[in-house]
Write a protein that holds these residues in place. Structure first.
Motif, PDB file in Angstrom:
ATOM      1  N   GLU A   1       1.313   4.329  -2.913  1.00  0.00           N
ATOM      2  CA  GLU A   1       1.187   5.759  -2.654  1.00  0.00           C
ATOM      3  C   GLU A   1       2.441   6.512  -3.084  1.00  0.00           C
TER       4      GLU A   1
ATOM      5  N   THR B   1       0.832  -1.201   0.000  1.00  0.00           N
ATOM      6  CA  THR B   1       0.000   0.000   0.000  1.00  0.00           C
ATOM      7  C   THR B   1       0.870   1.255   0.000  1.00  0.00           C
TER       8      THR B   1
ATOM      9  N   ARG C   1      -2.286   2.821  -7.449  1.00  0.00           N
ATOM     10  CA  ARG C   1      -3.086   2.517  -6.256  1.00  0.00           C
ATOM     11  C   ARG C   1      -3.957   1.283  -6.482  1.00  0.00           C
TER      12      ARG C   1
END
Length: 308
Positions: free
Chosen positions: A158, A154, A172
């Motif tokens: 980003e 994750t 994403r």
């Protein structure tokens, strides 16, 4: 003189005729090289296999990923070439785990401090084994816990979204897809290792601390975090007694490290050896990836631990 002139002139004419062909071949070779090294877009250098694999999953076709460690090489032994040091400096992101590869740490510190991402900075880390004196205070093998690796995925999505805003949504989305798959893998391990007769895993080096913590196991490393370390005779004798006392059936060897020490211990204790892969790299020509390695490890652990 006339003969020499005619020879030179003939070569010149031939060269002019061949020039378009030569230029076309050069352009084709350049294009093929670019495809072989990635898809274009921002350049990411990844320190070794699990990070390169994850970067490739999140980057997709929108960025180029370069693995600094060759397939089949033990990542702890990496020495960077001058060209690789330049690649680290020229990259848009240097993705690494501090403390695993001193050469990468140095290159990042000197050339990529402002465009680097240390995966270990994104999750709660485990301390190194108490007898560890080589690599410092933290265990770097965080990718062997799928839940922690999902957190890293994750964060990487980003970071790439910030670097390449034009493809932010795609980064994403791919990161979220990887997280879904890692969460499913975590569930497979939880179910598969929930009900086992034994909890101790005796490993050739202490690479499986995160996996052990996540699934309620106890890691017993023949050596510490350094896979090339040699245990003392007293250590081998102590481990032999532990194997017999716990009823362990297996001493686990690895793919990229010599199995001799683990084989010696197994012979002393009268048990077998099996490969438990820490997913630090894949051999040249292998069709394995992170998921196939992890699922094979689960399939290896279950009968060794007497899981139902």
């Amino acid at each position: 003189m006339t003969i020499i002139f005619v020879f030179i002139h003939t070569r010149y004419v031939r060269y002019r005729r061949l020039l378009p062909v030569l230029l076309g071949a050069a352009l084709l070779a350049t294009a093929c090289g670019a495809r072989a090294n990635g898809h274009g877009g921002p350049k990411i250098v990844a320190a070794f296999y699990p990070l390169a694999w994850l970067a490739g999953q999140v980057a997709g076709p929108d960025a180029t990923v370069q693995n600094l460690t060759k397939p089949g090489a033990e990542p702890h032994d990496l020495e960077l070439t001058p060209r690789q040091v330049i690649d680290v400096g020229e990259s848009k992101l240097a993705f690494y785990i501090k403390g695993v590869q001193s050469a990468v740490d140095k290159a990042v510190r000197e050339h990529a401090k402002k465009h680097s991402l240390d995966a270990a900075s994104l999750v709660a880390t485990l301390p190194a084994p108490q007898d560890e004196e080589v690599h410092g205070a933290e265990d770097p093998h965080l990718w062997l816990d799928p839940s922690r690796f999902a957190t890293v995925a994750t964060a990487l999505g980003e970071r790439l979204a910030a670097i390449d805003a034009a493809h932010a949504a795609a980064y994403r989305a791919r990161a979220a897809q990887v997280v879904t798959k890692l969460t499913a893998l975590d569930g497979e391990f939880r179910t598969g290792l929930r009900d086992c007769a034994r909890k101790e895993i005796v490993t050739s080096h202490s690479a499986f601390g995160y996996l052990a913590q996540r699934y309620g196991l106890t890691q017993v490393g023949v050596t510490g975090l350094d896979p090339e370390a040699e245990p003392s005779p007293a250590r081998v004798a102590s481990l032999t007694q532990l194997v017999r006392r716990t009823g362990a059936t297996t001493v686990f060897t690895e793919t990229l490290v010599s199995p001799k020490t683990a084989q010696t211990l197994a012979a002393e204790a009268g048990v077998r050896t099996q490969v438990l892969d820490p997913a630090e790299g894949v051999k040249p020509g292998s069709h394995d990836d992170y998921f196939s390695i992890m699922r094979r490890d689960l399939a290896t652990l279950r009968p060794a631990l007497g899981c139902r």
